[in-house]
Design an enzyme around this catalytic site. Structure first.
Site, PDB file in Angstrom:
ATOM      1  NE  ARG A   1      -1.941  -1.039   3.911  1.00 18.32           N
ATOM      2  CZ  ARG A   1      -2.718  -1.297   4.963  1.00 18.32           C
ATOM      3  NH1 ARG A   1      -2.944  -0.359   5.870  1.00 18.32           N
ATOM      4  NH2 ARG A   1      -3.276  -2.486   5.103  1.00 18.32           N
TER       5      ARG A   1
ATOM      6  CB  ALA B   1       1.023  -1.527   6.265  1.00 16.62           C
TER       7      ALA B   1
ATOM      8  CG  ASP C   1      -0.325  -5.772  12.744  1.00 18.47           C
ATOM      9  OD1 ASP C   1       0.714  -6.445  12.879  1.00 18.47           O
ATOM     10  OD2 ASP C   1      -0.722  -4.940  13.584  1.00 18.47           O
ATOM     11  CD  GLU C   2      -5.024  -3.864   7.897  1.00 19.83           C
ATOM     12  OE1 GLU C   2      -4.991  -3.334   6.762  1.00 19.83           O
ATOM     13  OE2 GLU C   2      -5.712  -3.404   8.830  1.00 19.83           O
ATOM     14  CB  CYS C   3      -0.485  -9.523   4.516  1.00 17.86           C
ATOM     15  SG  CYS C   3      -0.900 -10.768   5.760  1.00 17.86           S
TER      16      CYS C   3
END
Length: 410
Positions: free
Chosen positions: A304, A346, A348-350
């Protein structure tokens, strides 16, 4: 010599000459094409199909992974001691590797990455020009000298009186990220150098790149292999040269290089199909402009964007470094800390690519104030991406990040 003799280098022998292949037997070996094919097949990753936070178990696993080193220091010391060449006063006059040593494995242990076939073929090409000093074979005509891991091939990077050079830092210039590995040295004033650029330490390089360290962090692509990069360098010199005698010398090298590349089956294109394919996978250019590639799933999980543009981020970093008051510095430091907090979410959410990008941007900014932050961001990113070898290179570089003394020849 008996024709059915086994080659001492086995499946990792880099020689392709007909005479050598007739005299020695070789087990089946993997080619660069095989590695490239595997790389293409591994584009799809095992990332989650939906953007969501990791479960408690996954978080625990991630935490454990971040704490585990890729190899123990004791094992690394043993490996390097076993492969460290003995002193050789005549190294420059007798280049090569001592018998019964697997040169490919030796280089991998010393530099954490495996050398591709063009690396060895280019060494043989230089030996054909100057058998006594292959490293300087092209110095007079085109101003390039072999360096980095080539100094191991030449017997110049060795233990002296029990002191072992730091191989990871040999010819590692100030702005060279772990993905970049110098193999050719050019203009000393500009600290111009060329090297392999890898997206992953376990795979073949994606291209040859160049950087001039005194001018900044920009990394520029120079072709898929060393032959293509040197060809491009010669083409530029030919366009710039008006001296007739110098021009003849350049054209002579150009001809021999082209013939050797064709014989060794190496492309001389400045931009190959593989390089164009890699361009499509780049998720962001970063400050150094070479770009980064991270695994993405079908929904785009893996990367991201940073909340700041490159221009705004540079402004924040400049204010932190140059602010005259602590109050102003603290305000901009808080802005940077907010980005780091977002990166933790980020991860944590891969979306591992976000921390990877900021870490490299801070590295390219080039101020020692950010070294601890760089180490934290990139060590986590490299572990999460399975690129721990890059983390080892980075750790060594941040401890001894030189602007001038980059040669480790003792």
């Amino acid at each position: 010599m008996a024709e059915n003799l086994n080659c001492q280098y086995g499946a990792k022998c880099y020689r392709k000459s007909e005479e050598h292949l007739k005299k020695f037997k070789h087990p089946a070996r993997r080619t660069n094409e095989d590695s490239a094919s595997e790389e293409d097949e591994s584009d799809l990753t095992s990332q989650p199909s939906k953007r969501q936070k990791l479960s408690e178990d996954q978080e625990a696993d991630c935490e454990e992974q971040n704490q585990l080193p890729s190899r123990t220091e004791e094992l690394e010391e043993e490996e390097l001691e076993e492969t460290c060449p003995i002193e050789n006063e005549d190294a420059d006059e007798n280049p090569g590797t001592p018998p019964n040593i697997d040169i490919q494995e030796e280089l991998r242990l010393k530099f954490k990455v495996e050398m591709p076939q063009d690396f060895f073929d280019f060494w043989d090409y230089c030996k054909s020009i100057n058998p006594a000093k292959p490293s300087e074979a092209l110095k007079e005509d085109i101003g390039l000298v072999l360096g980095g891991p080539y100094d191991v091939m030449a017997g110049r990077l060795k233990c002296v009186k029990g002191q072992r050079p730091n191989y990871l830092l040999h010819h590692r210039f100030f702005y060279d990220p772990p993905e970049f590995q110098t193999v050719l040295l050019g203009d000393e004033k500009k600290q111009h150098h060329l090297g392999y650029y890898r997206d992953e330490p376990q795979k073949v390089p994606v291209f040859i790149a160049s950087n001039s360290a005194t001018e900044g962090c920009t990394i520029t692509t120079q072709g898929e292999n060393i032959f293509a990069a040197v060809k491009l360098h010669i083409d530029r010199l030919i366009k710039q040269t008006k001296d007739k005698k110098r021009l003849e010398g350049l054209k002579k090298v150009d001809k021999s290089l082209t013939e050797w590349a064709k014989k060794s089956n190496h492309s001389l294109e400045a931009k190959t199909k593989n390089m164009k394919g890699r361009d499509k996978k780049v998720v962001t250019k970063t400050f150094h402009k070479a770009g980064i590639v991270v695994p993405l799933d079908s929904t785009g999980v893996g990367y991201r964007e940073l909340p700041e543009t490159d221009g705004d981020l540079k402004k924040i970093l400049k204010k932190i470094v140059e602010s005259e008051t602590e109050q102003v510095r603290a305000r901009y430091s808080d802005s940077l800390q907010e980005i780091i907090t977002l990166i933790q979410f980020a991860n944590d959410e891969c979306d591992y690519g976000q921390g990877y990008e900021l870490g490299l941007d801070l590295f390219c900014f080039g101020n020692e104030r950010f070294h601890s932050m760089i180490g934290m961001l990139l060590s986590v990113a490299y572990q999460l991406l399975g690129r721990e070898e890059f983390g080892e290179i980075l750790d060594a570089h941040l401890k001894e990040r030189e602007k001038d003394n980059v040669s480790k020849i003792l």
